[in-house]
Design a protein around this motif. Structure first.
Motif, PDB file in Angstrom:
ATOM      1  N   ALA A  87       0.829  -1.209   0.000  1.00  0.00           N
ATOM      2  CA  ALA A  87       0.000   0.000   0.000  1.00  0.00           C
ATOM      3  C   ALA A  87       0.862   1.257   0.000  1.00  0.00           C
ATOM      4  O   ALA A  87       0.580   2.214  -0.721  1.00  0.00           O
ATOM      5  CB  ALA A  87      -0.930   0.000   1.213  1.00  0.00           C
ATOM      6  N   LEU A  88       1.917   1.259   0.776  1.00  0.00           N
ATOM      7  CA  LEU A  88       2.802   2.415   0.823  1.00  0.00           C
ATOM      8  C   LEU A  88       3.440   2.671  -0.537  1.00  0.00           C
ATOM      9  O   LEU A  88       3.415   3.800  -1.045  1.00  0.00           O
ATOM     10  CB  LEU A  88       3.887   2.206   1.888  1.00  0.00           C
ATOM     11  CG  LEU A  88       4.747   3.419   2.190  1.00  0.00           C
ATOM     12  CD1 LEU A  88       5.108   3.433   3.664  1.00  0.00           C
ATOM     13  CD2 LEU A  88       6.015   3.433   1.375  1.00  0.00           C
ATOM     14  N   VAL A  89       3.966   1.640  -1.159  1.00  0.00           N
ATOM     15  CA  VAL A  89       4.605   1.778  -2.475  1.00  0.00           C
ATOM     16  C   VAL A  89       3.576   2.192  -3.524  1.00  0.00           C
ATOM     17  O   VAL A  89       3.810   3.106  -4.318  1.00  0.00           O
ATOM     18  CB  VAL A  89       5.325   0.468  -2.878  1.00  0.00           C
ATOM     19  CG1 VAL A  89       5.800   0.524  -4.320  1.00  0.00           C
ATOM     20  CG2 VAL A  89       6.494   0.200  -1.933  1.00  0.00           C
ATOM     21  N   THR A 154      14.943   2.086  -1.044  1.00  0.00           N
ATOM     22  CA  THR A 154      13.570   2.079  -1.536  1.00  0.00           C
ATOM     23  C   THR A 154      13.074   3.493  -1.808  1.00  0.00           C
ATOM     24  O   THR A 154      12.457   3.750  -2.846  1.00  0.00           O
ATOM     25  CB  THR A 154      12.644   1.374  -0.520  1.00  0.00           C
ATOM     26  OG1 THR A 154      13.106   0.034  -0.353  1.00  0.00           O
ATOM     27  CG2 THR A 154      11.206   1.376  -0.989  1.00  0.00           C
ATOM     28  N   VAL A 155      13.345   4.409  -0.890  1.00  0.00           N
ATOM     29  CA  VAL A 155      12.904   5.792  -1.082  1.00  0.00           C
ATOM     30  C   VAL A 155      13.578   6.397  -2.310  1.00  0.00           C
ATOM     31  O   VAL A 155      12.929   7.073  -3.113  1.00  0.00           O
ATOM     32  CB  VAL A 155      13.142   6.648   0.180  1.00  0.00           C
ATOM     33  CG1 VAL A 155      12.814   8.115  -0.080  1.00  0.00           C
ATOM     34  CG2 VAL A 155      12.301   6.115   1.334  1.00  0.00           C
ATOM     35  N   VAL A 156      14.864   6.137  -2.481  1.00  0.00           N
ATOM     36  CA  VAL A 156      15.568   6.621  -3.673  1.00  0.00           C
ATOM     37  C   VAL A 156      14.906   6.043  -4.932  1.00  0.00           C
ATOM     38  O   VAL A 156      14.694   6.755  -5.912  1.00  0.00           O
ATOM     39  CB  VAL A 156      17.069   6.273  -3.611  1.00  0.00           C
ATOM     40  CG1 VAL A 156      17.756   6.509  -4.946  1.00  0.00           C
ATOM     41  CG2 VAL A 156      17.744   7.080  -2.508  1.00  0.00           C
ATOM     42  N   GLN A 173       3.951   5.466 -19.240  1.00  0.00           N
ATOM     43  CA  GLN A 173       4.050   5.845 -17.835  1.00  0.00           C
ATOM     44  C   GLN A 173       3.376   4.802 -16.941  1.00  0.00           C
ATOM     45  O   GLN A 173       3.936   4.364 -15.934  1.00  0.00           O
ATOM     46  CB  GLN A 173       3.369   7.208 -17.666  1.00  0.00           C
ATOM     47  CG  GLN A 173       3.533   7.856 -16.333  1.00  0.00           C
ATOM     48  CD  GLN A 173       2.784   9.167 -16.322  1.00  0.00           C
ATOM     49  OE1 GLN A 173       1.563   9.177 -16.106  1.00  0.00           O
ATOM     50  NE2 GLN A 173       3.483  10.260 -16.565  1.00  0.00           N
ATOM     51  N   THR A 174       2.165   4.403 -17.321  1.00  0.00           N
ATOM     52  CA  THR A 174       1.409   3.430 -16.533  1.00  0.00           C
ATOM     53  C   THR A 174       2.154   2.102 -16.442  1.00  0.00           C
ATOM     54  O   THR A 174       2.284   1.531 -15.349  1.00  0.00           O
ATOM     55  CB  THR A 174       0.009   3.220 -17.148  1.00  0.00           C
ATOM     56  OG1 THR A 174      -0.654   4.488 -17.184  1.00  0.00           O
ATOM     57  CG2 THR A 174      -0.811   2.232 -16.353  1.00  0.00           C
ATOM     58  N   ASP A 175       2.664   1.616 -17.560  1.00  0.00           N
ATOM     59  CA  ASP A 175       3.418   0.351 -17.565  1.00  0.00           C
ATOM     60  C   ASP A 175       4.699   0.473 -16.744  1.00  0.00           C
ATOM     61  O   ASP A 175       5.047  -0.436 -15.989  1.00  0.00           O
ATOM     62  CB  ASP A 175       3.762  -0.070 -18.997  1.00  0.00           C
ATOM     63  CG  ASP A 175       2.541  -0.510 -19.791  1.00  0.00           C
ATOM     64  OD1 ASP A 175       1.504  -0.819 -19.159  1.00  0.00           O
ATOM     65  OD2 ASP A 175       2.628  -0.534 -21.027  1.00  0.00           O
ATOM     66  N   PHE A 176       5.396   1.576 -16.907  1.00  0.00           N
ATOM     67  CA  PHE A 176       6.641   1.806 -16.171  1.00  0.00           C
ATOM     68  C   PHE A 176       6.389   1.806 -14.662  1.00  0.00           C
ATOM     69  O   PHE A 176       7.104   1.158 -13.894  1.00  0.00           O
ATOM     70  CB  PHE A 176       7.251   3.144 -16.608  1.00  0.00           C
ATOM     71  CG  PHE A 176       8.521   3.505 -15.896  1.00  0.00           C
ATOM     72  CD1 PHE A 176       9.718   2.873 -16.200  1.00  0.00           C
ATOM     73  CD2 PHE A 176       8.524   4.501 -14.932  1.00  0.00           C
ATOM     74  CE1 PHE A 176      10.895   3.212 -15.549  1.00  0.00           C
ATOM     75  CE2 PHE A 176       9.686   4.839 -14.271  1.00  0.00           C
ATOM     76  CZ  PHE A 176      10.881   4.198 -14.583  1.00  0.00           C
ATOM     77  N   LEU A 177       5.349   2.513 -14.221  1.00  0.00           N
ATOM     78  CA  LEU A 177       5.029   2.575 -12.791  1.00  0.00           C
ATOM     79  C   LEU A 177       4.611   1.208 -12.254  1.00  0.00           C
ATOM     80  O   LEU A 177       4.983   0.836 -11.140  1.00  0.00           O
ATOM     81  CB  LEU A 177       3.921   3.603 -12.539  1.00  0.00           C
ATOM     82  CG  LEU A 177       4.333   5.061 -12.710  1.00  0.00           C
ATOM     83  CD1 LEU A 177       3.107   5.963 -12.695  1.00  0.00           C
ATOM     84  CD2 LEU A 177       5.327   5.481 -11.643  1.00  0.00           C
ATOM     85  N   LYS A 178       3.867   0.463 -13.053  1.00  0.00           N
ATOM     86  CA  LYS A 178       3.421  -0.870 -12.620  1.00  0.00           C
ATOM     87  C   LYS A 178       4.620  -1.811 -12.440  1.00  0.00           C
ATOM     88  O   LYS A 178       4.722  -2.524 -11.443  1.00  0.00           O
ATOM     89  CB  LYS A 178       2.439  -1.443 -13.643  1.00  0.00           C
ATOM     90  CG  LYS A 178       1.796  -2.743 -13.226  1.00  0.00           C
ATOM     91  CD  LYS A 178       0.766  -3.183 -14.237  1.00  0.00           C
ATOM     92  CE  LYS A 178       0.116  -4.467 -13.780  1.00  0.00           C
ATOM     93  NZ  LYS A 178      -0.913  -4.908 -14.714  1.00  0.00           N
ATOM     94  N   ARG A 179       5.548  -1.788 -13.398  1.00  0.00           N
ATOM     95  CA  ARG A 179       6.749  -2.625 -13.295  1.00  0.00           C
ATOM     96  C   ARG A 179       7.610  -2.208 -12.101  1.00  0.00           C
ATOM     97  O   ARG A 179       8.117  -3.048 -11.364  1.00  0.00           O
ATOM     98  CB  ARG A 179       7.568  -2.573 -14.583  1.00  0.00           C
ATOM     99  CG  ARG A 179       6.935  -3.304 -15.752  1.00  0.00           C
ATOM    100  CD  ARG A 179       7.886  -3.432 -16.938  1.00  0.00           C
ATOM    101  NE  ARG A 179       8.561  -2.205 -17.317  1.00  0.00           N
ATOM    102  CZ  ARG A 179       8.080  -1.302 -18.174  1.00  0.00           C
ATOM    103  NH1 ARG A 179       6.904  -1.491 -18.743  1.00  0.00           N
ATOM    104  NH2 ARG A 179       8.777  -0.212 -18.465  1.00  0.00           N
ATOM    105  N   ALA A 180       7.754  -0.915 -11.902  1.00  0.00           N
ATOM    106  CA  ALA A 180       8.551  -0.410 -10.776  1.00  0.00           C
ATOM    107  C   ALA A 180       7.920  -0.814  -9.451  1.00  0.00           C
ATOM    108  O   ALA A 180       8.614  -1.249  -8.531  1.00  0.00           O
ATOM    109  CB  ALA A 180       8.688   1.100 -10.861  1.00  0.00           C
ATOM    110  N   GLN A 181       6.613  -0.696  -9.362  1.00  0.00           N
ATOM    111  CA  GLN A 181       5.910  -1.080  -8.135  1.00  0.00           C
ATOM    112  C   GLN A 181       6.161  -2.550  -7.821  1.00  0.00           C
ATOM    113  O   GLN A 181       6.486  -2.905  -6.686  1.00  0.00           O
ATOM    114  CB  GLN A 181       4.415  -0.830  -8.286  1.00  0.00           C
ATOM    115  CG  GLN A 181       3.606  -1.321  -7.098  1.00  0.00           C
ATOM    116  CD  GLN A 181       2.114  -1.168  -7.335  1.00  0.00           C
ATOM    117  OE1 GLN A 181       1.672  -0.284  -8.056  1.00  0.00           O
ATOM    118  NE2 GLN A 181       1.347  -2.046  -6.725  1.00  0.00           N
TER     119      GLN A 181
END
Length: 194
Positions: A87-89, A154-156, A173-181
Motif C-alpha cells: 500500500a505504501l509503495v 527504496t525511497v531513492v 508511464q502506466t506500464d513503467f510505474l506498474k513494473r517499478a511497483q
C-alpha cells in the motif's frame, strides 16, 4: 482588531495547507505568494503575520505536508502485514492522486532537492528522512536486519521512479510505474525476514 489565538492558528493552517498543495504540485520556484494566498482565500497581510518570507513558508509547508503524508500515519491493523508495504509503495507511485488533501512532498519536488536556498534543501531533506525513518520502522517490525539501508534504497527508487515517469506519455508511464511497483514490493518482501 485583535484576533484570538485559535483564529490565528486556523489562519496559519489554511496558509500551510494551500502552500503545501501548491509546492507539492509545482515546486518552490514555480509557486508565487500571490497564488498561495489566493488558494487560501486570504490577503498578503495575513501571510506576513505568520511568515517572514517564501522560504520560511516553504519550510513550514513541507513540515506540514510531511506530517500529514500517508506514510506518516499509523495504520495499526496493517502495519506488520505484507499489504502495508504494498500500500505504501502503491500510494507513493500514484503521485498523490489517492490523497489530494495531503500530497506527499517527495512525489514532485525532485528539483527542490538541489535548490540554491538552504532552507528549501533542508526542508526537502527532512521530508526524505521522514519517509526513510517510517519505512525503516516498518521493516524493523518485520524482522529486517538491514532495515535502514533497504528503506533508504527504496525511497531513492520511489523518488527516481516518479521523476522519470513524469516525462513519459500515459501508456508508457502506466506500464513503467506498474513494473517499478512490482520490483520494489518484491524487493521489500523478499528481504523482509533477513
Amino acid at each position: 482588531m485583535s484576533y484570538t489565538p485559535r483564529h490565528k492558528e486556523q489562519t496559519r493552517q489554511r496558509i500551510l495547507q494551500a502552500a503545501a498543495k501548491l509546492f507539492c504540485s509545482h515546486g518552490f520556484d514555480r509557486v508565487t505568494l500571490n497564488q498561495i494566498m489566493k488558494k487560501a482565500n486570504m490577503t498578503h497581510g495575513a501571510f506576513y503575520a505568520h511568515f517572514s518570507g517564501k522560504s520560511s513558508l516553504y519550510e513550514a509547508a513541507m513540515q506540514f505536508a510531511t506530517s500529514n503524508a500517508f506514510w506518516a500515519r499509523d495504520d495499526k491493523q496493517t502495519e506488520g502485514k505484507e499489504t502495508h508495504i504494498k500500500a505504501l509503495v502503491t500510494r507513493y507511485l500514484s503521485w498523490g492522486r489517492n490523497d489530494k488533501e495531503h500530497p506527499s512532498p517527495l512525489e514532485f519536488l525532485v528539483t527542490d532537492a538541489a535548490h540554491k536556498e538552504e532552507k528549501v534543501r533542508q526542508a526537502y531533506q527532512a521530508c526524505f528522512d521522514s519517509l526513510v525513518e517510517r519505512l525503516t520502522e516498518i521493516l524493523k517490525k518485520r524482522g529486517n536486519k538491514e532495515a535502514e539501508a533497504l528503506a533508504e534504497e527504496t525511497v531513492v527508487s520511489l523518488v527516481g521512479t516518479v521523476a522519470i515517469a513524469r516525462s513519459f506519455d500515459k501508456p508508457l508511464q502506466t506500464d513503467f510505474l506498474k513494473r517499478a511497483q512490482e520490483r520494489i514490493v518484491n524487493r521489500l518482501n523478499g528481504t523482509a525476514k533477513c
